[in-house]
Design an enzyme around this catalytic site. Structure first.
Site: not given
Ligand code: CA
Length: 625
Positions: A313, A339
């Site tokens: 994340d 990400e």
């Protein structure tokens, strides 16, 4: 620094609890502590400590205590004294088991949590070219399934209906939204309606209690997580965990802050806490203690739970060096993607962060390709704006970038790509191809919002067309669970705490729209059967993938000359977003179609000799010779 770097690949700094029947050893890294108190409890919450022990200071700020006797089933907390103050009880930074709501650590015998046959279970070892990701939430997927025995639980993914569905679809990896212990669901009151994605970490190295059949018994969640992994592995499905090391639920009460104040968080020049996560804080992967923590945590999950991969994340908050050290510390066949962005400005030089633009500096790590995503469905910052699927011009170059896996390619002009002005992946498997994920609207809602008045037939046509770009990309394909049954979230853009009625999968749609599932399944089968769609190497993609000249609303490419040893000589993929049929010039040949007008048949739909292919409105055509 040299000492820490040497530790990075080998010794464990954070092994806080080692159980044996004769006694349990507790250790805690609390570098500036004046004293550390260890409390032993009979319950995971409430009651008074049955024993309090003063831990002894050892080298490198590590505190230690050995408590004699069989402590199995007991709970514990640490309380650090620093600056003359007690910082507050907590389960430590690296608890491997906890009581309800993660307030206290638990003494368990990890070996006793292993399900039958666990000694023969291991990560599946898929190459990145074999990975097809299905992003799922433990509650979404099972809570509305009628025959589920364990709705909303880890154990649901051991049930035949779940395994059969995933196997039938053909995906090779399931990505689980945060399944470590997070804060936002009250595990003591699971009878109340509660839902959260879980991006609010509490204990990084313990499975979440609300997904266990009994969150009060610490060994249950550990054992059930392992049973889930084993059932998926037995079905040939790799298990990927969504990990959220970039921030903690809060600062003041976090286990990091109560153990080593201010060490694990970045601060701005003015002394305030940086907030690159948009959640109030940002961890400091560049600090040797946090770096070591992340390396050990990834490795702990890989070893103890046999995980096959990690989805990182807000990876753009972490530094490149740390991500590369994590990569090197794990077996090569564990898949890592993240990400490549942050949610705010980080207190660290951008050129050293694991941002998408720097992906080529992180071999063996992939980033999400928002370039193709937004070129297909429309930009992330405006749900009402469409793109290629809505029939709008100007998106072809971004789709081309996504098709080649964001590598350098002679036919892709990156100056025209919407976010990336240069290739960012060194190899195509460093790019995650997708059109939707848990964030933002799901595909159905996005199509409805960006194309006012869209009917169900057009919606299905565009849905299938969009996913064709994903599943024929040289990047690693990724889909949101439920897209294969045309899920919607009633237009909710951010459903992180929406009720089940918004987040649950619409299982009845499988009967209602069987053509959607059949198409997804067919595309996945096509990809798995043909290495041309997943060449894996940039040089092969540059050699064998050629874009064909087409007008607006179209995209066409050829995978030529038995690409990557494919049994098919040439494969031509055409995407037509126009509301009318289009003709595309191709090299003269005898072609057999395998995808046409919303249908897939690997054995061939029809064969014709031609130099012009007709592609039906709002559909994909795939032919080979
Ligand atoms: Ca929890």
């Amino acid at each position: 620094m040299a000492v820490i770097a040497a530790l990075s690949m080998n010794a464990e700094m954070y092994n806080e609890m080692t159980y044996t029947k004769r006694g349990t050893t507790f250790t805690l890294v609390a570098q500036k502590a004046q004293a550390v108190q260890l409390n032993i409890y009979t319950e995971g919450t409430g009651g008074k400590a049955i024993k309090t022990v003063a831990m002894k200071k050892g080298p490198k700020g590590t505190w230690k205590a050995v408590v004699k006797g069989d402590l199995k089933g007991r709970f514990y907390t640490f309380n650090v004294k620093q600056g003359g103050k007690m910082l507050g009880e907590n389960p430590g930074m690296f608890a491997k088991a906890v009581g309800v709501n993660g307030k206290r650590g638990a003494v368990i015998d990890l070996a006793a949590t292993n399900p039958a046959g666990w000694e023969n279970d291991k990560a599946l070892g898929y190459a990145p070219t074999d990975i097809i990701v299905y992003e799922s939430h433990n509650r979404d997927i099972s809570v509305s399934r009628k025959e589920a025995r364990y709705p909303g639980k880890f154990m649901a993914l051991t049930e035949p209906w779940a395994i059969d569905h995933l196997k039938s679809l053909g995906i090779t990896a399931i990505h689980l939204l945060p399944s470590f212990d997070y804060a936002s669901v009250d595990e003591e009151h699971l009878d109340r309606p509660q839902f959260n994605w879980g991006y609010d970490p509490l204990n990084y190295n313990v499975p979440e209690g609300s997904y266990a059949t009994d969150p009060f018994k610490p060994e249950v969640r550990v054992s059930e997580f392992k049973q889930m992994v084993k059932a998926l592995h037995d079905a040939g499905i790799a298990v990927i965990l969504d990990v959220v090391y970039n921030h903690t639920m809060d600062i003041n009460n976090s286990n990091f802050q109560r153990t080593n104040p201010d060490v694990f968080y970045r601060k701005r020049a003015d002394g305030t806490y940086s907030d690159g996560s948009g959640c109030g804080n940002e961890t400091a992967s560049d600090h040797p203690l946090m770096r070591q923590y992340m390396i050990e945590s990834f490795n702990y999950w890989a070893k103890e739970y046999h995980l096959d991969g990690f989805r990182v994340d807000l990876m753009g908050i972490h530094d490149i060096e740390t991500m590369n050290l994590i990569r090197k510390s794990l077996p090569e066949d564990i898949f890592i993607y993240g990400e490549g962005w942050s949610a705010g400005t980080c207190a660290y030089p951008a050129e050293k962060l694991a941002m998408k633009v720097n992906t080529y500096q992180m071999p063996g790590i992939a980033a999400f390709c928002d370039d193709m995503r937004d070129a297909l469905r429309g930009p992330f910052n405006d749900d009402h704006q469409g793109a290629f699927l809505a029939g709008l011009a100007g998106h072809q170059e971004s789709i081309k970038a996504g098709i080649v896996g964001c590598i350098e390619h002679p036919q892709v002009d990156y100056s025209k790509v919407n976010y990336s002005k240069k290739p960012w992946a060194a190899e195509p498997t460093q790019s995650m191809a997708y059109i939707s994920c848990h964030d933002d609207m799901c595909l159905v809602d996005r199509l409805k919002t960006s194309i006012p008045g869209i009917g169900i037939d057009e919606l299905i046509r565009l849905d299938l067309l969009g996913q064709t770009a994903v599943f024929t990309s040289q990047g690693v394909p990724f889909m949101l669970s439920g897209e294969e049954m045309l899920r919607d979230k009633k237009g909710v853009h951010n459903s992180f705490k929406s009720p089940d009625s918004i987040n649950q999968l619409p299982w009845d749609n499988l009967q209602k729209y069987p053509q959607v599932f059949a198409y997804y399944k067919g595309l996945i089968a096509l990809r798995k059967a043909h290495p041309a769609f997943r060449m894996g190497k940039a040089e092969l993609v540059r050699k064998h993938l050629e874009f064909l000249p087409v007008g607006e609303g179209l995209m066409a490419f050829r995978l030529k000359d038995h690409a990557a040893g494919d049994q098919w000589n040439d494969i031509i993929v055409v995407l037509n977003a126009n509301k009318h049929a289009c003709m595309v010039d191709v090299p003269e040949g005898t072609y057999t179609s395998v995808v046409a007008a919303g249908k897939v048949d690997l054995d061939g739909i029809r064969t014709t000799t031609t130099s012009r292919l007709e592609v039906a409105a709002q559909s994909a055509l795939i032919v080979h010779n």
